[in-house]
Motif scaffolding. Sequence first.
Motif, mmCIF file in Angstrom:
data_model
loop_
_atom_site.group_PDB
_atom_site.id
_atom_site.type_symbol
_atom_site.label_atom_id
_atom_site.label_comp_id
_atom_site.label_asym_id
_atom_site.label_seq_id
_atom_site.Cartn_x
_atom_site.Cartn_y
_atom_site.Cartn_z
ATOM 1 N N TYR A 1 -4.508 6.507 3.863
ATOM 2 C CA TYR A 1 -4.583 5.692 2.650
ATOM 3 C C TYR A 1 -4.201 4.240 2.939
ATOM 4 C CZ TYR A 1 -3.424 4.194 -2.152
ATOM 5 O OH TYR A 1 -3.351 3.524 -3.355
ATOM 6 N N ILE A 2 -3.120 4.047 3.667
ATOM 7 C CA ILE A 2 -2.663 2.665 3.869
ATOM 8 C C ILE A 2 -3.561 1.923 4.856
ATOM 9 C CG2 ILE A 2 -0.299 3.165 3.145
ATOM 10 C CD1 ILE A 2 0.645 3.315 5.926
ATOM 11 N N VAL A 3 -4.097 2.636 5.840
ATOM 12 C CA VAL A 3 -5.031 1.997 6.774
ATOM 13 C C VAL A 3 -6.274 1.530 6.013
ATOM 14 C CG1 VAL A 3 -6.635 2.459 8.682
ATOM 15 C CG2 VAL A 3 -4.249 3.189 8.858
ATOM 16 N N LYS A 4 -6.799 2.418 5.173
ATOM 17 C CA LYS A 4 -8.002 2.096 4.404
ATOM 18 C C LYS A 4 -7.736 0.912 3.469
ATOM 19 C CE LYS A 4 -11.538 4.702 1.938
ATOM 20 N NZ LYS A 4 -11.339 4.777 0.479
ATOM 21 N N HIS A 5 -6.597 0.950 2.824
ATOM 22 C CA HIS A 5 -6.250 -0.124 1.883
ATOM 23 C C HIS A 5 -6.252 -1.486 2.579
ATOM 24 C CE1 HIS A 5 -3.943 -2.019 -1.479
ATOM 25 N NE2 HIS A 5 -3.533 -2.793 -0.486
ATOM 26 N N ALA B 1 0.840 -1.213 0.000
ATOM 27 C CA ALA B 1 0.000 0.000 0.000
ATOM 28 C C ALA B 1 0.870 1.256 0.000
ATOM 29 C CB ALA B 1 -0.936 -0.009 1.203
ATOM 30 N N ILE B 2 1.986 1.204 0.718
ATOM 31 C CA ILE B 2 2.886 2.362 0.784
ATOM 32 C C ILE B 2 3.481 2.640 -0.596
ATOM 33 C CG2 ILE B 2 5.152 3.072 1.669
ATOM 34 C CD1 ILE B 2 4.176 1.645 4.356
ATOM 35 N N HIS B 3 3.957 1.592 -1.247
ATOM 36 C CA HIS B 3 4.487 1.786 -2.609
ATOM 37 C C HIS B 3 3.393 2.312 -3.538
ATOM 38 C CE1 HIS B 3 8.510 0.332 -2.010
ATOM 39 N NE2 HIS B 3 8.099 -0.817 -1.515
ATOM 40 N N LYS B 4 2.192 1.786 -3.394
ATOM 41 C CA LYS B 4 1.085 2.186 -4.261
ATOM 42 C C LYS B 4 0.766 3.674 -4.041
ATOM 43 C CE LYS B 4 -3.393 0.327 -5.720
ATOM 44 N NZ LYS B 4 -4.461 1.100 -5.096
ATOM 45 N N ARG C 1 1.235 8.980 -6.747
ATOM 46 C CA ARG C 1 1.482 10.413 -6.646
ATOM 47 C C ARG C 1 2.777 10.857 -7.320
ATOM 48 N NH1 ARG C 1 -1.678 8.474 -3.458
ATOM 49 N NH2 ARG C 1 -3.405 9.577 -2.460
ATOM 50 N N GLY C 2 3.368 9.961 -8.085
ATOM 51 C CA GLY C 2 4.537 10.333 -8.878
ATOM 52 C C GLY C 2 5.855 10.397 -8.109
ATOM 53 N N PHE C 3 5.915 9.792 -6.919
ATOM 54 C CA PHE C 3 7.186 9.753 -6.188
ATOM 55 C C PHE C 3 8.079 8.670 -6.801
ATOM 56 C CE2 PHE C 3 6.759 12.131 -2.060
ATOM 57 C CZ PHE C 3 5.492 12.652 -2.276
ATOM 58 N N VAL C 4 9.376 8.946 -6.844
ATOM 59 C CA VAL C 4 10.329 7.957 -7.358
ATOM 60 C C VAL C 4 10.969 7.223 -6.177
ATOM 61 C CG1 VAL C 4 12.426 7.639 -8.734
ATOM 62 C CG2 VAL C 4 10.751 9.383 -9.381
ATOM 63 N N TYR C 5 11.005 5.910 -6.281
ATOM 64 C CA TYR C 5 11.534 5.058 -5.199
ATOM 65 C C TYR C 5 13.056 4.947 -5.341
ATOM 66 C CZ TYR C 5 12.050 0.630 -2.508
ATOM 67 O OH TYR C 5 12.414 -0.352 -1.626
ATOM 68 N N ILE C 6 13.766 5.449 -4.354
ATOM 69 C CA ILE C 6 15.234 5.467 -4.390
ATOM 70 C C ILE C 6 15.787 4.469 -3.373
ATOM 71 C CG2 ILE C 6 17.296 6.917 -4.127
ATOM 72 C CD1 ILE C 6 15.385 7.804 -6.401
ATOM 73 N N HIS C 7 16.736 3.645 -3.819
ATOM 74 C CA HIS C 7 17.380 2.704 -2.894
ATOM 75 C C HIS C 7 18.623 3.357 -2.307
ATOM 76 C CE1 HIS C 7 15.109 -0.062 -5.626
ATOM 77 N NE2 HIS C 7 14.633 -0.365 -4.446
ATOM 78 N N THR C 8 18.492 3.855 -1.102
ATOM 79 C CA THR C 8 19.639 4.506 -0.467
ATOM 80 C C THR C 8 20.546 3.423 0.132
ATOM 81 O OG1 THR C 8 18.174 4.833 1.415
ATOM 82 C CG2 THR C 8 18.522 6.715 -0.031
#
Length: 460
Positions: free
Chosen positions: A267-271, A142-145, A150-157
Amino acid sequence: MMEIKELFKSYKDYVNKEVEIHGWIKKSRESKTIGFLEINDGSFFNNVQVIVNGDLLNFKEIFSLGIYAAVNVKGILVEPENAKQDFEIQATEIEILNDSDKDYPLQNKRHTFEFLRTLPSLRARTNAFNAVFRVRSELAFAIHKFFNERGFVYIHTPLITASDAEGAGEMFRVTTLDLNNPPRDEEGKVDNSKDFFGALSNLTVSGQLEVEGFAMAYSKVYTFGPTFRAENSNTPRHAAEFWMIEPEIAFAELKDVMAVAEDMVKYIVKHVMEKLPEEMNLFDQFVEKGIKERLTKLVNSEFKKVTYTEAVEILQKSGKKFDYPVEWGSDLQTEHERYLTEEVFHGPVFVTDYPKDIKSFYMKLNDDKKTVAAMDMLVPGVGELIGGSERENDLETLLQLMEEKGINAEDYKWYSDLRRFGGVKHGGFGLGFERMVMYMTGMKNIRDVLPYPRTVHSMR
Ligand code: 4AD
Ligand code: MG
């Protein structure tokens, strides 16, 4: 072969037809002429009841198996009259895949969470932990979704790093040096500060500083990965290895960061509530009564906001005896946080604008020069769920804050330089993933939401 979850959904299509399932024997009882097995493959809570007639070739062998023996069952699906089950399987062939020894520790009775903690590799086989780790998985999705939509890019730090984002010095060293035979300088003094190709290296406490760089490239980014803290906190809320979600947003102020945090939590709680209703029922019934109502209320509420200074006044005027005294300038303790969210605001609350001396060097200094544009989101039962801030974007002020905190500016030049090359106001937060799982399930100990918890006194 059918997954048991699928079978429960579509059994009506299979009445009086042959089906095949595999799974583990959860319960077993028999008389001379007939026996019953309850089989589960872990895809769903409910067991499938299998009826075994005494004339089945390996009847004796089947009913001498231990609990959690693995079997493959072929049979006819029937709708029983006056039975508790929706359907049963009348076995025509049972293949034994593997037996389970008689000293299997999870026999059919309720075990305490404390006992189950001693069996980390087995406890996911119980209904409660099956539900917890499924919620954990669904929450991550849900967090990734949320961010993806919303157009955020997932970065592997990186996990190995030289920086100490939180400045608390609670880091695990990573070293390739032979510490039994440490390197020495010309005078023979031990110098084991150059771990990895000449640099001090540690496991990360937060991906924030690294992800800030990417925020100045993409505007909206997040990192979601494991973080490590060598703090000696033996509490139900602290782990040495935990996962953190850290969004970072350019062209944003503290209020924008809080809006994203609030939207994300809702959002994630609802999901999860929509996706896993059976699991939520289990928590409501066995872990925390009323949790579904509490979470539904949260989704439809507006989170409260209070400044640190106001919070301190509320606590001081409360007349409540706390173990730790409350005074302006000292950090809020869990007991204070829980009092605020449980007894004053009765729901999630953002506490903002903390004294700069108790917060990290990168937080934006407010005009009063005493507080920083920081926020913590507190929730009932858990306390601090999120910590975040607007970042100091003025180079001079940032360097001054570093100096005050005794941080060597040279080590963080790559970071402070972001201010010199088109730096804009920006901010972000960190959501402690395990604390979110605790909040979502009602589980009271962080050790019960981590598959293999790494906490003080628990390494297996
Ligand atoms: O408040 P913290 O230390 O904030 C940061 O690390 C920032 N760099 C975040 C950011 O702005 N990008 O940690 C964030 C959250 C806390 O609110 C808490 O939920 C969780 O991480 N957390 C822990 N969870 C489990 N065990 C621990 N030892 C934790 N320490 C922090
Ligand atoms: Mg914090």
